[in-house]
Design a protein around this motif. Structure first.
Motif, PDB file in Angstrom:
ATOM      1  N   UNK A  76       0.835  -1.207   0.000  1.00  0.00           N
ATOM      2  CA  UNK A  76       0.000   0.000   0.000  1.00  0.00           C
ATOM      3  C   UNK A  76       0.871   1.258   0.000  1.00  0.00           C
ATOM      4  N   UNK A  77       1.957   1.224   0.782  1.00  0.00           N
ATOM      5  CA  UNK A  77       2.856   2.391   0.793  1.00  0.00           C
ATOM      6  C   UNK A  77       3.524   2.589  -0.571  1.00  0.00           C
ATOM      7  N   UNK A  78       3.959   1.499  -1.190  1.00  0.00           N
ATOM      8  CA  UNK A  78       4.614   1.616  -2.495  1.00  0.00           C
ATOM      9  C   UNK A  78       3.671   2.201  -3.547  1.00  0.00           C
ATOM     10  N   UNK A  79       2.371   1.889  -3.429  1.00  0.00           N
ATOM     11  CA  UNK A  79       1.397   2.365  -4.418  1.00  0.00           C
ATOM     12  C   UNK A  79       0.916   3.782  -4.114  1.00  0.00           C
ATOM     13  N   UNK A  80       0.698   4.082  -2.826  1.00  0.00           N
ATOM     14  CA  UNK A  80       0.088   5.365  -2.451  1.00  0.00           C
ATOM     15  C   UNK A  80       1.041   6.332  -1.776  1.00  0.00           C
ATOM     16  N   UNK A  81       2.260   5.871  -1.435  1.00  0.00           N
ATOM     17  CA  UNK A  81       3.242   6.681  -0.688  1.00  0.00           C
ATOM     18  C   UNK A  81       2.698   7.111   0.674  1.00  0.00           C
ATOM     19  N   UNK A  82       1.830   6.298   1.236  1.00  0.00           N
ATOM     20  CA  UNK A  82       1.225   6.603   2.530  1.00  0.00           C
ATOM     21  C   UNK A  82       0.781   5.299   3.193  1.00  0.00           C
ATOM     22  N   UNK A  83       0.737   5.324   4.534  1.00  0.00           N
ATOM     23  CA  UNK A  83       0.236   4.178   5.293  1.00  0.00           C
ATOM     24  C   UNK A  83      -1.206   4.383   5.749  1.00  0.00           C
ATOM     25  N   UNK A  84      -1.846   5.469   5.330  1.00  0.00           N
ATOM     26  CA  UNK A  84      -3.181   5.801   5.812  1.00  0.00           C
ATOM     27  C   UNK A  84      -4.190   4.688   5.518  1.00  0.00           C
ATOM     28  N   UNK A  85      -4.199   4.193   4.287  1.00  0.00           N
ATOM     29  CA  UNK A  85      -5.141   3.129   3.928  1.00  0.00           C
ATOM     30  C   UNK A  85      -4.878   1.863   4.746  1.00  0.00           C
ATOM     31  N   UNK A  86      -3.605   1.567   4.972  1.00  0.00           N
ATOM     32  CA  UNK A  86      -3.261   0.396   5.783  1.00  0.00           C
ATOM     33  C   UNK A  86      -3.799   0.544   7.203  1.00  0.00           C
ATOM     34  N   UNK A  87      -3.701   1.735   7.772  1.00  0.00           N
ATOM     35  CA  UNK A  87      -4.188   1.956   9.132  1.00  0.00           C
ATOM     36  C   UNK A  87      -5.714   1.845   9.190  1.00  0.00           C
ATOM     37  N   UNK A  88      -6.409   2.340   8.161  1.00  0.00           N
ATOM     38  CA  UNK A  88      -7.868   2.218   8.121  1.00  0.00           C
ATOM     39  C   UNK A  88      -8.287   0.751   8.019  1.00  0.00           C
ATOM     40  N   UNK A  89      -7.563  -0.018   7.204  1.00  0.00           N
ATOM     41  CA  UNK A  89      -7.854  -1.448   7.095  1.00  0.00           C
ATOM     42  C   UNK A  89      -7.563  -2.175   8.407  1.00  0.00           C
ATOM     43  N   UNK A  90      -6.571  -1.699   9.148  1.00  0.00           N
ATOM     44  CA  UNK A  90      -6.266  -2.285  10.454  1.00  0.00           C
ATOM     45  C   UNK A  90      -7.463  -2.163  11.393  1.00  0.00           C
ATOM     46  N   UNK A  91      -8.064  -0.988  11.404  1.00  0.00           N
ATOM     47  CA  UNK A  91      -9.236  -0.771  12.257  1.00  0.00           C
ATOM     48  C   UNK A  91     -10.377  -1.713  11.851  1.00  0.00           C
ATOM     49  N   UNK A  92     -10.592  -1.840  10.531  1.00  0.00           N
ATOM     50  CA  UNK A  92     -11.659  -2.725  10.048  1.00  0.00           C
ATOM     51  C   UNK A  92     -11.406  -4.177  10.453  1.00  0.00           C
ATOM     52  N   UNK A  93     -10.143  -4.617  10.384  1.00  0.00           N
ATOM     53  CA  UNK A  93      -9.812  -5.992  10.761  1.00  0.00           C
ATOM     54  C   UNK A  93     -10.031  -6.220  12.254  1.00  0.00           C
ATOM     55  N   UNK A  94      -9.681  -5.237  13.075  1.00  0.00           N
ATOM     56  CA  UNK A  94      -9.915  -5.356  14.520  1.00  0.00           C
ATOM     57  C   UNK A  94     -11.406  -5.487  14.823  1.00  0.00           C
ATOM     58  N   UNK A  95     -12.228  -4.715  14.123  1.00  0.00           N
ATOM     59  CA  UNK A  95     -13.681  -4.796  14.327  1.00  0.00           C
ATOM     60  C   UNK A  95     -14.189  -6.186  13.948  1.00  0.00           C
ATOM     61  N   UNK A  96     -13.706  -6.719  12.821  1.00  0.00           N
ATOM     62  CA  UNK A  96     -14.121  -8.061  12.395  1.00  0.00           C
ATOM     63  C   UNK A  96     -13.674  -9.120  13.409  1.00  0.00           C
ATOM     64  N   UNK A  97     -12.450  -9.002  13.933  1.00  0.00           N
ATOM     65  CA  UNK A  97     -11.955  -9.952  14.921  1.00  0.00           C
ATOM     66  C   UNK A  97     -12.759  -9.922  16.200  1.00  0.00           C
ATOM     67  N   UNK A  98     -13.122  -8.723  16.647  1.00  0.00           N
ATOM     68  CA  UNK A  98     -13.907  -8.613  17.879  1.00  0.00           C
ATOM     69  C   UNK A  98     -15.294  -9.220  17.693  1.00  0.00           C
ATOM     70  N   UNK A  99     -15.865  -9.064  16.490  1.00  0.00           N
ATOM     71  CA  UNK A  99     -17.169  -9.659  16.231  1.00  0.00           C
ATOM     72  C   UNK A  99     -17.119 -11.182  16.258  1.00  0.00           C
ATOM     73  N   UNK A 100     -16.074 -11.750  15.642  1.00  0.00           N
ATOM     74  CA  UNK A 100     -15.932 -13.204  15.635  1.00  0.00           C
ATOM     75  C   UNK A 100     -15.726 -13.752  17.044  1.00  0.00           C
ATOM     76  N   UNK A 101     -14.938 -13.033  17.863  1.00  0.00           N
ATOM     77  CA  UNK A 101     -14.686 -13.521  19.223  1.00  0.00           C
ATOM     78  C   UNK A 101     -15.943 -13.413  20.081  1.00  0.00           C
TER      79      UNK A 101
END
Length: 401
Positions: free
Chosen positions: A368-393
């Motif tokens: 994502x950084x190589x394509x966008x020169x930023x980690x912002x999208x990666x951080x947003x996806x991190x939040x989404x993954x945490x929400x999905x993990x909490x729902x499964x647990x």
């Protein structure tokens, strides 16, 4: 032989497991610092530099069933010997690496399998049998070693690289590992009495689960998803934390120090959340940890300049506080649901989800950084993954009668 409470030798083994896991974790987490050295020395892209780490996570997941089955057969002592030797060889070879495939093989295969032999798969089956009534607490102490090793790795590796170069740093680490192998293995030369079962969430069930039986349950696959989503959320951020801070303009040693100090908070954070899971439930404890991690990632989203020291500290502290904090609750839940002599094998297969998620997260952040020169999208996806993990647990909870 069964003891009503954990014996003195059981506590010694918990301490030995903590030490061995800390050593293995510190070696593996140090790659986040070496990543920038590889970029500077070889001119690799962020995605290329992340490849070894991603392969390591895949190999870690793929080898988990093998390690889980191995510890069920040969015991913790021989696994520790094997793991320490593999880590020493991998570190030594890395000091002389001059191509990407060599780093990928040495770190992603040799050292990863070695670290797996010094990790949860080897020690959780033993510790969960020795601390039945206080399983959440004992697993949290064990798992806090991962956070403690991570906290030690960033500043110590940065100082070694600054003083010796990255090749010299690897040589020093190899020598230290070689010296520690035999003392660590000696701690596990005999099994202590097993603690008696108790009523409550840590109580051992009469049923002795096999892998085939466990895989036919809904809980097994929910746990698989929990491990996968949690790792995706964590590794979309953790591997590139220092690179992100340096890109913003922070000094590398300062950034390593801040994030390392934040990671030290994971030591009490893991223990507190794991112990809480014995009292408020595994699910509630895990949800608390997910929420704090999300706050830490949100803080990183707002960092845009090198004068935002407070936000960097808040990111480091909140994200670091709960690094691995869900682990004790998830691991203890696995032991609660699938007790028996095949726990190591069952946990090993479920942990494939963790390795898969970590590989996806760590590589995807670099891509994502190589394509966008930023980690912002990666951080947003991190939040989404945490929400999905909490729902499964949360779906694993046992309804109150």
């Amino acid at each position: 032989m069964v003891a009503e409470t954990p014996s003195r030798q059981a506590w010694i083994m918990l301490g030995g497991a903590f030490l061995a896991f800390t050593v293995g974790a510190s070696v593996m987490h140090s790659y986040t610092v070496f990543l920038l050295a590889f970029v500077a020395d070889f001119g690799w892209t962020r995605a290329e530099s992340s490849l070894a780490y991603s392969v390591g996570q895949l190999v870690g997941g793929a080898s988990s069933p093998l390690i889980g089955g191995l510890v069920d057969r040969i015991g913790a002592r021989r696994c520790v010997l094997l793991g320490g030797c593999l880590l020493a060889l991998g570190l030594l070879g890395s000091a002389f690496a001059d191509a990407l495939w060599q780093v990928v093989f040495l770190y992603g295969v040799v050292m990863t399998v070695g670290a797996n032999c010094l990790g949860l798969l080897v020690f959780v089956p033993l510790i969960s049998r020795l601390f039945v009534r206080r399983r959440g607490m004992a697993v949290s102490v064990l798992q806090s070693a991962n956070a403690f090793g991570r906290a030690l790795s960033a500043p110590s590796s940065q100082m070694l690289i600054a003083g010796l170069g990255w090749r010299g740093a690897y040589l020093a680490a190899a020598a230290a590992m070689a010296a520690l192998v035999l003392p660590m293995a000696a701690i596990f030369r005999r099994d202590p009495p097993v603690a008696a079962s108790a009523t409550g969430p840590g109580a051992a069930a009469a049923r002795q689960w096999t892998l085939a039986e466990a895989m036919r349950t809904r809980a097994f696959w929910l746990l698989f998803l929990v491990y996968m989503f949690t790792s995706i959320g964590s590794f979309l951020v953790s591997l590139h934390q220092i690179a992100f801070a340096v890109d913003v303009g922070f000094d590398p040693l300062y950034a390593a120090g801040v994030l390392g100090m934040g990671s030290f908070l994971a030591f009490p954070g893991v223990i507190v959340t794991g112990t809480l899971s014995d009292y408020i439930g595994r699910e509630a404890s895990a949800l608390l940890a997910y929420g704090i991690s999300i706050i830490g990632v949100i803080c990183a989203l707002f960092i845009t300049a090198s004068d935002q020291h407070l936000l960097l500290w808040l990111h480091g502290c909140f994200f670091g506080l709960t690094w691995g904090a869900r682990g004790p609750a998830i691991t203890a839940k696995t032991a609660d649901l699938f007790p028996g002599p095949r726990l190591g094998t069952i946990l090993g297969v479920i942990t494939i989800g963790s390795g898969l998620g970590a590989a996806i997260g760590s590589w995807a952040a670099g891509f994502i950084f190589d394509v966008t020169s930023s980690y912002r999208t990666a951080f947003l996806l991190s939040i989404a993954a945490y929400v999905a993990g909490s729902g499964a647990f949360w779906a694993l909870r046992t309804p109150r009668r």
